[in-house]
Design a protein around this motif. Structure first.
Motif, PDB file in Angstrom:
ATOM      1  N   ALA A 231       0.815  -1.211   0.000  1.00  0.00           N
ATOM      2  CA  ALA A 231       0.000   0.000   0.000  1.00  0.00           C
ATOM      3  C   ALA A 231       0.852   1.267   0.000  1.00  0.00           C
ATOM      4  O   ALA A 231       0.420   2.314  -0.483  1.00  0.00           O
ATOM      5  CB  ALA A 231      -0.934   0.001   1.215  1.00  0.00           C
ATOM      6  N   LEU A 232       2.070   1.166   0.536  1.00  0.00           N
ATOM      7  CA  LEU A 232       2.940   2.339   0.671  1.00  0.00           C
ATOM      8  C   LEU A 232       4.035   2.373  -0.390  1.00  0.00           C
ATOM      9  O   LEU A 232       4.946   3.214  -0.305  1.00  0.00           O
ATOM     10  CB  LEU A 232       3.574   2.353   2.063  1.00  0.00           C
ATOM     11  N   THR A 235       6.522   5.447  -1.617  1.00  0.00           N
ATOM     12  CA  THR A 235       6.436   6.579  -0.691  1.00  0.00           C
ATOM     13  C   THR A 235       7.619   6.559   0.273  1.00  0.00           C
ATOM     14  O   THR A 235       8.245   5.510   0.482  1.00  0.00           O
ATOM     15  CB  THR A 235       5.130   6.540   0.125  1.00  0.00           C
ATOM     16  N   PRO A 236       7.921   7.697   0.919  1.00  0.00           N
ATOM     17  CA  PRO A 236       8.967   7.677   1.948  1.00  0.00           C
ATOM     18  C   PRO A 236       8.672   6.684   3.068  1.00  0.00           C
ATOM     19  O   PRO A 236       9.587   6.095   3.639  1.00  0.00           O
ATOM     20  CB  PRO A 236       8.971   9.122   2.467  1.00  0.00           C
ATOM     21  N   ALA A 237       7.392   6.480   3.369  1.00  0.00           N
ATOM     22  CA  ALA A 237       7.028   5.555   4.443  1.00  0.00           C
ATOM     23  C   ALA A 237       7.465   4.132   4.131  1.00  0.00           C
ATOM     24  O   ALA A 237       7.825   3.366   5.034  1.00  0.00           O
ATOM     25  CB  ALA A 237       5.522   5.602   4.687  1.00  0.00           C
ATOM     26  N   GLU A 238       7.434   3.747   2.852  1.00  0.00           N
ATOM     27  CA  GLU A 238       7.882   2.403   2.488  1.00  0.00           C
ATOM     28  C   GLU A 238       9.328   2.183   2.917  1.00  0.00           C
ATOM     29  O   GLU A 238       9.685   1.131   3.457  1.00  0.00           O
ATOM     30  CB  GLU A 238       7.767   2.173   0.979  1.00  0.00           C
ATOM     31  N   GLU A 323      -1.211   0.692  12.806  1.00  0.00           N
ATOM     32  CA  GLU A 323      -1.747   1.915  12.202  1.00  0.00           C
ATOM     33  C   GLU A 323      -2.169   1.664  10.762  1.00  0.00           C
ATOM     34  O   GLU A 323      -1.536   0.866  10.055  1.00  0.00           O
ATOM     35  CB  GLU A 323      -0.697   3.023  12.223  1.00  0.00           C
ATOM     36  N   PRO A 324      -3.211   2.348  10.293  1.00  0.00           N
ATOM     37  CA  PRO A 324      -3.580   2.225   8.882  1.00  0.00           C
ATOM     38  C   PRO A 324      -2.447   2.730   7.986  1.00  0.00           C
ATOM     39  O   PRO A 324      -1.720   3.658   8.345  1.00  0.00           O
ATOM     40  CB  PRO A 324      -4.821   3.123   8.753  1.00  0.00           C
ATOM     41  N   ALA A 325      -2.304   2.125   6.830  1.00  0.00           N
ATOM     42  CA  ALA A 325      -1.249   2.547   5.905  1.00  0.00           C
ATOM     43  C   ALA A 325      -1.390   4.012   5.533  1.00  0.00           C
ATOM     44  O   ALA A 325      -0.398   4.720   5.374  1.00  0.00           O
ATOM     45  CB  ALA A 325      -1.279   1.666   4.657  1.00  0.00           C
ATOM     46  N   SER A 326      -2.629   4.487   5.415  1.00  0.00           N
ATOM     47  CA  SER A 326      -2.836   5.890   5.039  1.00  0.00           C
ATOM     48  C   SER A 326      -2.274   6.835   6.100  1.00  0.00           C
ATOM     49  O   SER A 326      -1.723   7.894   5.781  1.00  0.00           O
ATOM     50  CB  SER A 326      -4.322   6.164   4.834  1.00  0.00           C
ATOM     51  N   LEU A 332       5.133   9.293   8.293  1.00  0.00           N
ATOM     52  CA  LEU A 332       6.465   8.681   8.218  1.00  0.00           C
ATOM     53  C   LEU A 332       7.258   9.328   7.088  1.00  0.00           C
ATOM     54  O   LEU A 332       7.528   8.726   6.049  1.00  0.00           O
ATOM     55  CB  LEU A 332       6.353   7.176   7.990  1.00  0.00           C
ATOM     56  N   ARG A 333       7.627  10.549   7.291  1.00  0.00           N
ATOM     57  CA  ARG A 333       8.402  11.268   6.287  1.00  0.00           C
ATOM     58  C   ARG A 333       9.305  12.276   6.984  1.00  0.00           C
ATOM     59  O   ARG A 333       8.926  12.894   7.974  1.00  0.00           O
ATOM     60  CB  ARG A 333       7.497  11.974   5.271  1.00  0.00           C
TER      61      ARG A 333
END
Length: 357
Positions: A231-232, A235-238, A323-326, A332-333
C-alpha cells in the motif's frame, strides 16, 4: 511435457525484465539509476569488473535502452515457456521444471513495487530453517534492480555475481577514503590473499543470515506487513518500514551469529553496509561498534545492542502495523519520523556525587 528451449526462455525472461525496467527503472534517484545502468551495461557486454567502461559508449547504450523502453512500457509480461506456459511470478513451478537444466529462476516485487525477474545458473542448493537456499552463479537474464539477495515463496536467492560486484565497488570507494572506515578495516581483516574473494564469501554469508532474519521477522509480523508495504510502495514511508524490518531481521539472525561466533571481518562488513535510514535508526549499534573497536576483546556492548534491537524493532514494527497505511503515509516522512523511531545509544551514567569526609 514439451522440451524446454533455453534460448527462448532466456529471451522471454529478459523481455519481462525489460518491461519492468521500462515501467520502473527511472523511479530511482538519478545517481542510483546511472550506477545501475553502468552495472547493466557491464553485464550485457561481458565486461570484467576491472575493465574501465567507455563513457561515450555507455551513454549511447543508455539512450538506446531508454528508446527501447519507450516501446515496451505498455507491453504485458509474458508467461514462461517451460513445457507449457507458466506465470512469471510462479517460481515454485518454474524451478521444478528447471530442475534438470542447471538453471534457477527468481521473481518477485521489490522496492517501490518494481517487479524483478532473474534467470541464472544454479551453483548450489541447500535447505535451512525450512527455506530452500539457492546460490546463483552466471546470470543469463536480469533487470537493473540488482538486489544481491531476496526471499520469495520459501526460497532464498543469493546472487553471487551481484555480491561480488557490490564488494568490488565498495573496495574501490574504500581505497579513496580515509583508512579508518569499516570497509577498510574489513579489507585489512581479509589478509594478504584474494581480498575480493574473501570479502565476497563473507558478504554472501551476511546476505544469507539477513534473508533468514527476514523470514523470521515475517513469521513474527504476519501477512499484514507485506500488505502495508504494498500500500505504501513508492512513498517515503515504504523506506522507513523496510528499514525497521531490516533491522529486526539483523537483530534476529545476523548480529547474534556474528557476536556469538566472534567474527570481526563480518562485523566490519556489517558496519560498512549499515547506511541510510538504518544507520540513523540504529544509533545504538554505532556506539557499540565504536566501543568494540576500542576494546576488541569486549563483545558485551554489541550483544546488548542486538538484544535491545530485537525488542525495540519488534515493538516498533508491531506499532506501525497497528496503524492504517494511510496514516503512516502522512507521518512517516522526514528526519522527525526517523528520530521518533530511533534506538539511541544509552546515556552514560552520571558520576556519583563526591563523598564528604
Amino acid at each position: 511435457m514439451a522440451a524446454i528451449d533455453l534460448d527462448t526462455l532466456r529471451r522471454t525472461v529478459q523481455h519481462n525484465c525489460d518491461v519492468s525496467d521500462a515501467r520502473h527503472a527511472r523511479d530511482a534517484s538519478i545517481c542510483t539509476y546511472l550506477l545501475r545502468m553502468r552495472a547493466q551495461y557491464r553485464w550485457a557486454h561481458g565486461r570484467a569488473l576491472a575493465d574501465p567502461l567507455p563513457g561515450d559508449e555507455v551513454g549511447a547504450w543508455i539512450e538506446a535502452q531508454e528508446r527501447r523502453w519507450a516501446r515496451l512500457a505498455g507491453k504485458d509480461y509474458r508467461p514462461l515457456p517451460l513445457g507449457g506456459p507458466v506465470d512469471p511470478f510462479d517460481i515454485e513451478t518454474a524451478n521444478r521444471r528447471l530442475a534438470a537444466t542447471g538453471l534457477a529462476y527468481a521473481a518477485g516485487v521489490g522496492v517501490g513495487g518494481k517487479p524483478s525477474f532473474l534467470l541464472a545458473e544454479l551453483d548450489a542448493a541447500e535447505a535451512r530453517e525450512g527455506l530452500r537456499i539457492l546460490r546463483l552463479g552466471r546470470e543469463h537474464a536480469r533487470d537493473v534492480a540488482g538486489a544481491p539477495a531476496m526471499t520469495r515463496s520459501g526460497y532464498v536467492f543469493l546472487r553471487r555475481e551481484q555480491i561480488r560486484a557490490m564488494v568490488w565497488d565498495e573496495l574501490g570507494l574504500a581505497g579513496r577514503r580515509p583508512a579508518a572506515t569499516p570497509m577498510a578495516r574489513a579489507a585489512a581483516a581479509a589478509g594478504s590473499g584474494d581480498a575480493l574473494a574473501t570479502l565476497a564469501e563473507a558478504q554472501e554469508e551476511l546476505a544469507l543470515l539477513h534473508e533468514l532474519g527476514e523470514a523470521a521477522a515475517g513469521r513474527l509480523l504476519g501477512p499484514g506487513w507485506e500488505a502495508h508495504l504494498a500500500a505504501l510502495a513508492g512513498t517515503p514511508a515504504e523506506h522507513v518500514l523496510r528499514a525497521v524490518r531490516d533491522l529486526l531481521a539483523d537483530c534476529l539472525r545476523v548480529l547474534p551469529v556474528l557476536i556469538g561466533d566472534r567474527r570481526p571481518l563480518h562485523l566490519h562488513l556489517y558496519a560498512a553496509r549499515l547506511e541510510g535510514p538504518r544507520r540513523t535508526l540504529f544509533a545504538r549499534f554505532e556506539a557499540a561498534y565504536r566501543r568494540w573497536l576500542a576494546d576488541p576483546g569486549d563483545w558485551r556492548p554489541l550483544h546488548e545492542a542486538a538484544a535491545a534491537g530485537r525488542a525495540h524493532w519488534l515493538a516498533t514494527a508491531r506499532g506501525l502495523l497497528a496503524e492504517p497505511a494511510s496514516a503512516l503515509a502522512s507521518h512517516l516522512r522526514g528526519p522527525a519520523a526517523l528520530a521518533a523511531l530511533r534506538l539511541p545509544a544509552p546515556q552514560p551514567s552520571a558520576p556519583p556525587p563526591p563523598t564528604s569526609l
